[in-house]
Design an enzyme around this catalytic site. Structure first.
Site, PDB file in Angstrom:
ATOM      1  CG  ASP A  59      -9.343  -8.322   6.279  1.00  0.00           C
ATOM      2  OD1 ASP A  59      -8.599  -7.406   6.655  1.00  0.00           O
ATOM      3  OD2 ASP A  59     -10.033  -8.256   5.238  1.00  0.00           O
ATOM      4  N   GLY A 118      -5.310  -4.527  -3.013  1.00  0.00           N
ATOM      5  CA  GLY A 118      -4.306  -4.244  -4.032  1.00  0.00           C
ATOM      6  C   GLY A 118      -3.794  -2.817  -3.890  1.00  0.00           C
ATOM      7  NE  ARG A 131      11.250  -4.234   9.338  1.00  0.00           N
ATOM      8  CZ  ARG A 131      10.009  -4.611   9.597  1.00  0.00           C
ATOM      9  NH1 ARG A 131       9.458  -4.308  10.739  1.00  0.00           N
ATOM     10  NH2 ARG A 131       9.315  -5.331   8.734  1.00  0.00           N
ATOM     11  NE  ARG A 132      14.135  -4.427   3.494  1.00  0.00           N
ATOM     12  CZ  ARG A 132      13.297  -5.377   3.881  1.00  0.00           C
ATOM     13  NH1 ARG A 132      13.722  -6.388   4.509  1.00  0.00           N
ATOM     14  NH2 ARG A 132      12.020  -5.333   3.600  1.00  0.00           N
ATOM     15  CE  LYS A 186     -10.929  -5.295   4.794  1.00  0.00           C
ATOM     16  NZ  LYS A 186     -10.648  -6.257   3.731  1.00  0.00           N
ATOM     17  CB  VAL A 202      -0.971   0.008   1.204  1.00  0.00           C
ATOM     18  CG1 VAL A 202      -1.840   1.257   1.178  1.00  0.00           C
ATOM     19  CG2 VAL A 202      -1.843  -1.235   1.193  1.00  0.00           C
TER      20      VAL A 202
END
Ligand code: HSE
Length: 445
Positions: free
Chosen positions: A200, A306, A47-48, A204, A16
């Site tokens: 999930d 997505g 983090r990276r 919602k 996202v």
């Protein structure tokens, strides 16, 4: 005088977060044309270190520090989880930052506390992206339908689950194989059991029910069943009877016998008539059907997961906040925005959430029986003694073991009565296995 740009911090550069960065790159012109205010990303929390990010954007793993920076107006939390994400959002709110999040788990479980804190600090926590991906369902229920009394809503609100059921039905594919594809496509949650066990969708539904009925968030009261026990056999029998099995979330307001109101919050596989629009929502698409007075039934459809779909919802929230921040007095603008849960916090009510026993639904039953004379009569007698009305019966021919599956569809009945009848049916000598039961709903207005 030219206004300063609105500065964004994006926390999390997964599917996202990366989608939001790409959306800003591709559509910045359209976005600015609509809001009249420049927006730019000043920080990303990752983090990276990433080489593909514009060099002018600060990258850091110190999220608590990012959200306190002066060059951050809006924090976009798209990393997920309910621990670090919660701490960071609370820290951001306390530092006067508006928050945009796609984190349904966090809000369903801790939203009451987070929204109260945001109100106290005069900031907003916007969450369009947390429900049904790219469908602007929060805005619809909270704003576009706000003059209505919502009686119930039913939705396909997990893209991964719908993708799996669709592929199983259309192509006969195996469950695990389709789930792996959904993960590769970035649809599934970090822990995919959240998708397939209905958690999930329950997160919602918790959010949708609150903004539909004006009740506090009560995730712990949602009845939750996933899709892992759905077999291709039941999918086929349902089709023969003119139904499709969909994984649906229901929020239903009901008048009880004692004159009070009660609310059903439930997530489970459901047979629905195959000519209903919802039955024809396939793949990763989501859809929510809302039954409200006086508007009647309206339905909303689109990509439920997505990068692009979710980023679209995130940026719509950002743009609302950009407009609010561009008002002559940001404080006035904020107080005029719609309440977090659609109703004024002091007006949320405590309508009772019904227990599973009290819920009402039609049922599809599959009873595996020995091909004995009179077994069907015994089953129908149990049902009629329990005041359960049969809508249809389908008996398949006996196979070599001398056993037959009998499919029975019954009209809406209270779950307590259904459970009692099933216990009696399972106790019959001729019944060889546990009764398979799937709820059924005609989605009638
Ligand atoms: N895992 C979620 C789904 C992502 O499949 O719907 C969008 O919330």
């Amino acid at each position: 005088m030219k206004k300063q740009p609105i500065c964004l911090a994006i926390l999390g550069l997964g599917t996202v977060g990366t989608g939001v960065v790409q959306l800003l790159e591709s559509n910045l012109g359209e976005i600015t044309r609509r809001t009249g205010r420049e927006v730019k990303i000043t920080h990303v929390g990752t983090r990276r270190q990433r080489d593909d990010i514009d060099k002018t954007i600060n990258q850091s793993a110190d999220l608590m520090n990012i959200v306190t920076q002066d060059d951050v107006d809006i924090v976009i939390e798209v990393m997920g989880g309910t621990t670090t994400a919660k701490d960071v959002i609370i820290h951001a709110i306390k530092h006067g930052k508006h928050v945009v999040t796609a984190n349904k788990a966090l809000l369903a479980e801790h939203g009451n506390e987070i929204f109260a804190l945001a109100d106290e600090h005069n900031v907003k926590v916007a969450y369009e992206a947390s429900v049904a991906g790219g469908i602007p369902i929060i805005k619809v229920v909270r704003e576009a339908l706000s003059a209505n009394k919502i009686d119930w809503l039913a939705g396909i609100i997990n893209g991964t689950g719908n993708f799996i059921l669709t592929e199983m039905r259309e192509k006969g594919r195996a469950f695990d194989d389709v789930l792996a594809e959904a993960q590769a496509l970035g649809y599934a949650e970090a822990d995919p059991t959240f998708d397939v066990e209905g958690i999930d969708a329950a997160h919602k539904l918790t959010l949708l029910a609150s903004i539909a009925f004006g009740i506090p968030l009560q995730f712990d009261k949602v009845y939750c069943e996933g899709i892992t026990k759905i077999t291709t056999q039941d999918v086929k029998y349902a089709e023969e009877l003119g139904y499709r099995i969909k994984h649906l979330g229901f929020a239903v307001r009901r008048q009880l016998a004692n004159g009070e109101e009660g609310i059903e919050l439930r997530v489970h596989p459901t047979l629905i008539p195959d000519d209903e629009l919802l039955a024809n929502v396939n793949g990763v698409k989501n859809a929510v059907l809302v039954d409200a007075h006086p508007v009647g039934q309206t339905m909303y459809y689109g990509a439920g997961a997505g990068a692009g779909a979710t980023a679209s919802a995130v940026m719509a929230d950002v743009m609302d906040l950009v407009r609010a921040l561009s008002c002559p007095s940001a404080e006035t603008a904020n107080s005029n925005l719609v309440p977090h849960l659609a109703f004024l916090p002091q007006n949320l009510d405590n309508t009772r959430i019904l227990s599973a026993d009290e819920m009402i639904s039609g049922y599809y039953l599959r009873v595996q029986v020995k091909d004995d004379v009179g077994v069907l009569a015994k089953i129908t007698q149990i049902l009629s003694k329990s005041d359960i009305s049969i809508d249809a019966i389908l008996q398949k021919p006996a196979h070599e073991l001398g056993e037959v599956p009998v499919i029975i569809m019954v009209d809406p009945v209270m779950e307590r009565n259904m459970n009692e009848a099933i216990t009696k049916i399972e106790a019959l000598d001729s019944v060889v296995d546990s009764v398979i039961r799937i709820r059924l709903d005609e989605l009638i207005e």
